[in-house]
Write an enzyme that holds these catalytic residues in place. Sequence first.
Site, PDB file in Angstrom:
ATOM      1  N   CYS A  37       0.842  -1.209   0.000  1.00 46.47           N
ATOM      2  CA  CYS A  37       0.000   0.000   0.000  1.00 46.47           C
ATOM      3  C   CYS A  37       0.872   1.253   0.000  1.00 46.47           C
ATOM      4  O   CYS A  37       1.825   1.360   0.779  1.00 46.47           O
ATOM      5  CB  CYS A  37      -0.914  -0.021   1.221  1.00 46.47           C
ATOM      6  SG  CYS A  37      -2.020   1.398   1.271  1.00 46.47           S
ATOM      7  N   CYS A  60       0.611   4.884   6.863  1.00 50.78           N
ATOM      8  CA  CYS A  60       0.041   4.711   8.201  1.00 50.78           C
ATOM      9  C   CYS A  60       1.038   3.950   9.090  1.00 50.78           C
ATOM     10  O   CYS A  60       1.414   2.816   8.770  1.00 50.78           O
ATOM     11  CB  CYS A  60      -1.281   3.952   8.112  1.00 50.78           C
ATOM     12  SG  CYS A  60      -2.358   4.564   6.796  1.00 50.78           S
ATOM     13  N   CYS A 111       0.553   0.276  10.295  1.00 49.54           N
ATOM     14  CA  CYS A 111       0.060  -0.750   9.373  1.00 49.54           C
ATOM     15  C   CYS A 111       1.151  -1.611   8.739  1.00 49.54           C
ATOM     16  O   CYS A 111       2.074  -1.106   8.112  1.00 49.54           O
ATOM     17  CB  CYS A 111      -0.774  -0.099   8.272  1.00 49.54           C
ATOM     18  SG  CYS A 111      -1.554  -1.359   7.221  1.00 49.54           S
ATOM     19  N   CYS A 144     -16.558  -9.054   5.604  1.00 45.53           N
ATOM     20  CA  CYS A 144     -15.925  -7.766   5.310  1.00 45.53           C
ATOM     21  C   CYS A 144     -14.655  -7.974   4.497  1.00 45.53           C
ATOM     22  O   CYS A 144     -13.742  -8.679   4.937  1.00 45.53           O
ATOM     23  CB  CYS A 144     -15.614  -7.074   6.634  1.00 45.53           C
ATOM     24  SG  CYS A 144     -14.791  -5.497   6.402  1.00 45.53           S
ATOM     25  N   CYS A 171     -19.573  -5.934   3.900  1.00 44.95           N
ATOM     26  CA  CYS A 171     -18.851  -4.714   4.255  1.00 44.95           C
ATOM     27  C   CYS A 171     -17.559  -4.705   3.448  1.00 44.95           C
ATOM     28  O   CYS A 171     -17.042  -5.766   3.105  1.00 44.95           O
ATOM     29  CB  CYS A 171     -18.543  -4.737   5.751  1.00 44.95           C
ATOM     30  SG  CYS A 171     -17.545  -3.335   6.289  1.00 44.95           S
ATOM     31  N   CYS A 195     -19.211   2.112   9.003  1.00 48.72           N
ATOM     32  CA  CYS A 195     -18.423   1.466  10.048  1.00 48.72           C
ATOM     33  C   CYS A 195     -17.187   2.336  10.217  1.00 48.72           C
ATOM     34  O   CYS A 195     -16.364   2.423   9.304  1.00 48.72           O
ATOM     35  CB  CYS A 195     -18.056   0.048   9.610  1.00 48.72           C
ATOM     36  SG  CYS A 195     -16.919  -0.766  10.759  1.00 48.72           S
ATOM     37  N   ARG A 237     -17.567  -2.341  18.255  1.00 51.83           N
ATOM     38  CA  ARG A 237     -16.826  -3.589  18.014  1.00 51.83           C
ATOM     39  C   ARG A 237     -15.494  -3.632  18.755  1.00 51.83           C
ATOM     40  O   ARG A 237     -14.656  -2.747  18.589  1.00 51.83           O
ATOM     41  CB  ARG A 237     -16.601  -3.821  16.510  1.00 51.83           C
ATOM     42  CG  ARG A 237     -15.930  -5.172  16.250  1.00 51.83           C
ATOM     43  CD  ARG A 237     -15.886  -5.573  14.789  1.00 51.83           C
ATOM     44  NE  ARG A 237     -17.191  -5.445  14.186  1.00 51.83           N
ATOM     45  CZ  ARG A 237     -17.461  -4.654  13.159  1.00 51.83           C
ATOM     46  NH1 ARG A 237     -16.515  -3.957  12.596  1.00 51.83           N
ATOM     47  NH2 ARG A 237     -18.676  -4.582  12.680  1.00 51.83           N
TER      48      ARG A 237
HETATM   49  N1  SAM Z   1      -6.530   0.562   3.151  1.00 55.01           N
HETATM   50  C1  SAM Z   1      -7.804   0.855   3.641  1.00 55.01           C
HETATM   51  C2  SAM Z   1      -7.809   2.037   4.576  1.00 55.01           C
HETATM   52  O1  SAM Z   1      -6.870   2.240   5.333  1.00 55.01           O
HETATM   53  O2  SAM Z   1      -8.790   2.772   4.553  1.00 55.01           O
HETATM   54  C3  SAM Z   1      -8.503  -0.331   4.284  1.00 55.01           C
HETATM   55  C4  SAM Z   1      -7.725  -1.316   5.134  1.00 55.01           C
HETATM   56  S1  SAM Z   1      -7.003  -0.699   6.640  1.00 55.01           S
HETATM   57  C5  SAM Z   1      -5.905  -2.007   7.066  1.00 55.01           C
HETATM   58  C6  SAM Z   1      -8.328  -0.730   7.816  1.00 55.01           C
HETATM   59  C7  SAM Z   1      -8.072  -0.306   9.233  1.00 55.01           C
HETATM   60  O3  SAM Z   1      -7.363  -1.316   9.945  1.00 55.01           O
HETATM   61  C8  SAM Z   1      -7.222   0.922   9.468  1.00 55.01           C
HETATM   62  O4  SAM Z   1      -7.943   2.099   9.287  1.00 55.01           O
HETATM   63  C9  SAM Z   1      -6.810   0.756  10.929  1.00 55.01           C
HETATM   64  O5  SAM Z   1      -7.740   1.386  11.770  1.00 55.01           O
HETATM   65  C10 SAM Z   1      -6.856  -0.764  11.134  1.00 55.01           C
HETATM   66  N2  SAM Z   1      -5.495  -1.290  11.386  1.00 55.01           N
HETATM   67  C11 SAM Z   1      -4.529  -1.463  10.482  1.00 55.01           C
HETATM   68  N3  SAM Z   1      -3.399  -1.930  11.059  1.00 55.01           N
HETATM   69  C12 SAM Z   1      -3.673  -2.069  12.377  1.00 55.01           C
HETATM   70  C13 SAM Z   1      -2.916  -2.496  13.500  1.00 55.01           C
HETATM   71  N4  SAM Z   1      -1.647  -2.858  13.388  1.00 55.01           N
HETATM   72  N5  SAM Z   1      -3.510  -2.503  14.707  1.00 55.01           N
HETATM   73  C14 SAM Z   1      -4.799  -2.121  14.835  1.00 55.01           C
HETATM   74  N6  SAM Z   1      -5.565  -1.703  13.801  1.00 55.01           N
HETATM   75  C15 SAM Z   1      -5.018  -1.664  12.595  1.00 55.01           C
HETATM   76  C1  DTB Z   2     -11.028  -2.222  11.620  1.00 55.69           C
HETATM   77  O1  DTB Z   2     -11.338  -1.215  12.274  1.00 55.69           O
HETATM   78  N1  DTB Z   2     -10.189  -3.160  12.026  1.00 55.69           N
HETATM   79  C2  DTB Z   2     -10.013  -4.169  11.006  1.00 55.69           C
HETATM   80  C3  DTB Z   2     -11.041  -3.739   9.934  1.00 55.69           C
HETATM   81  N2  DTB Z   2     -11.509  -2.484  10.422  1.00 55.69           N
HETATM   82  C4  DTB Z   2     -10.689  -3.725   8.523  1.00 55.69           C
HETATM   83  C5  DTB Z   2      -8.616  -4.355  10.564  1.00 55.69           C
HETATM   84  C6  DTB Z   2      -7.631  -4.645  11.669  1.00 55.69           C
HETATM   85  C7  DTB Z   2      -6.300  -4.901  11.070  1.00 55.69           C
HETATM   86  C8  DTB Z   2      -5.276  -5.340  12.046  1.00 55.69           C
HETATM   87  C9  DTB Z   2      -3.946  -5.547  11.423  1.00 55.69           C
HETATM   88  C10 DTB Z   2      -3.910  -6.590  10.355  1.00 55.69           C
HETATM   89  O2  DTB Z   2      -4.436  -7.722  10.557  1.00 55.69           O
HETATM   90  O3  DTB Z   2      -3.305  -6.358   9.307  1.00 55.69           O
HETATM   91 FE1  SF4 Z   3      -2.735   1.262   3.407  1.00 55.83          FE
HETATM   92 FE2  SF4 Z   3      -2.614   0.112   5.774  1.00 55.83          FE
HETATM   93 FE3  SF4 Z   3      -2.972   2.735   5.627  1.00 55.83          FE
HETATM   94 FE4  SF4 Z   3      -4.958   1.042   4.854  1.00 55.83          FE
HETATM   95  S1  SF4 Z   3      -4.143   1.298   6.898  1.00 55.83           S
HETATM   96  S2  SF4 Z   3      -4.239   2.879   3.783  1.00 55.83           S
HETATM   97  S3  SF4 Z   3      -3.734  -0.645   4.021  1.00 55.83           S
HETATM   98  S4  SF4 Z   3      -1.152   1.599   4.931  1.00 55.83           S
END
Ligand code: SAM
Ligand code: DTB
Ligand code: SF4
Length: 326
Positions: free
Chosen positions: A51, A55, A58, A95, A126, A186, A258
């Site tokens: 990606c 973030c 992530c 989802c 979702c 959500c 959630r």
């Molecule tokens: N890329 C899209 C976005 O960011 O809008 C969708 C997928 S993204 C992984 C969805 C959500 O997962 C993020 O907004 C964040 O709140 C959560 N998330 C990602 N990595 C995480 C982590 N290491 N611990 C907790 N939540 C996480």
């Molecule tokens: C949300 O708030 N938490 C989920 C879902 N929406 C998409 C994602 C959590 C991701 C945790 C890190 C991972 O598994 O990559």
């Molecule tokens: Fe990309 Fe992860 Fe950020 Fe979603 S949360 S926009 S997958 S870097």
Amino acid sequence: MRHDWTVDEIEKLFELPFNDLLFKAQQCHRAHFDANTVQLSTLLSIKTGGCPEDCKYCPQSVHHGTGLERELLMKKEEVVAAARRAREKGATRFCIGAAWREPKGRAFELVLDMVREIKAMGLEVCATLGMLDADQAQRLKEAGLDYYNHNLDTDPEFYGEIITTRTYEDRLNTLRHVRDAGMSICCGGIVGMGESRRHRAGLIAQLARMQPHPESVPINMLVKVPGTPLAAADELDAFEFVRTIAVARITMPASWVRLSAGREQMSEELQALCFLAGANSIFYGEKLLTTGNPEADRDRRLFERLGLQPYREPTPSSRRMVNAVD
Ligand code: SAM
Ligand code: DTB
Ligand code: SF4
């Protein structure tokens, strides 16, 4: 239902004695929901890693060396098979998540097809695909999407410490498009990223000032993935996490709150406290997007021990539980 919460007021809720806070949260929960029912959503990462966003939490960002293997967009048949397994195990919502800044071109068309098929299976659908424009939101709605997940992640004042490639305003715009298209929202955030209590109150204020409130509010505990800049973040006090859930429940009493990422690292006793604080939805199934989640069997045993029931019916796109008034 209130939509005028101030950060000060929410901070005061955080400051209540723990027992008083949980009592208040229970009262709100019971006025709007059956307190022993928990909604189950299963996640699937349909496009993993690579990606362009930065973030800090992530594992899927190209900016961090997490060693995560990149995967192309999954085939529809595989996605539908995973949705079927989730339905058999008792999930009511499926989802799909993609590590995109925003969906584009043919990949978006393929996702629309997936949504149609999953919807036809009687599941709620979702998706979380990054930013959407108004037209994309409309097309997802037409394909049958019930919910769009797009998190605010944190307080606007702390946001710049976590993400620099997309603004808070961008996120609010996407949420507006989702709402205008008639889908349920959500939207939640992550705690444990080194933010202050004031920042946690600020995040909840942003969510609780939305009108209507997001139908679903995921509260994620940061999963500290090696290689991400937040891998060594200080541990958040577990009671502070429970407080965050309780405050979300009190300020958004008719929303599904959630207990999201981070359950694998929590004891079952801590999870039980989260349910007591008003959490009534979880991610169900062995995997979140790229990281682990408790095994479904283990969650079923926990539910039995606590006398919790999975919510059996799909929750259609509008508010839906006993006594809910807006
Ligand atoms: N890329 C899209 C976005 O960011 O809008 C969708 C997928 S993204 C992984 C969805 C959500 O997962 C993020 O907004 C964040 O709140 C959560 N998330 C990602 N990595 C995480 C982590 N290491 N611990 C907790 N939540 C996480
Ligand atoms: C949300 O708030 N938490 C989920 C879902 N929406 C998409 C994602 C959590 C991701 C945790 C890190 C991972 O598994 O990559
Ligand atoms: Fe990309 Fe992860 Fe950020 Fe979603 S949360 S926009 S997958 S870097």
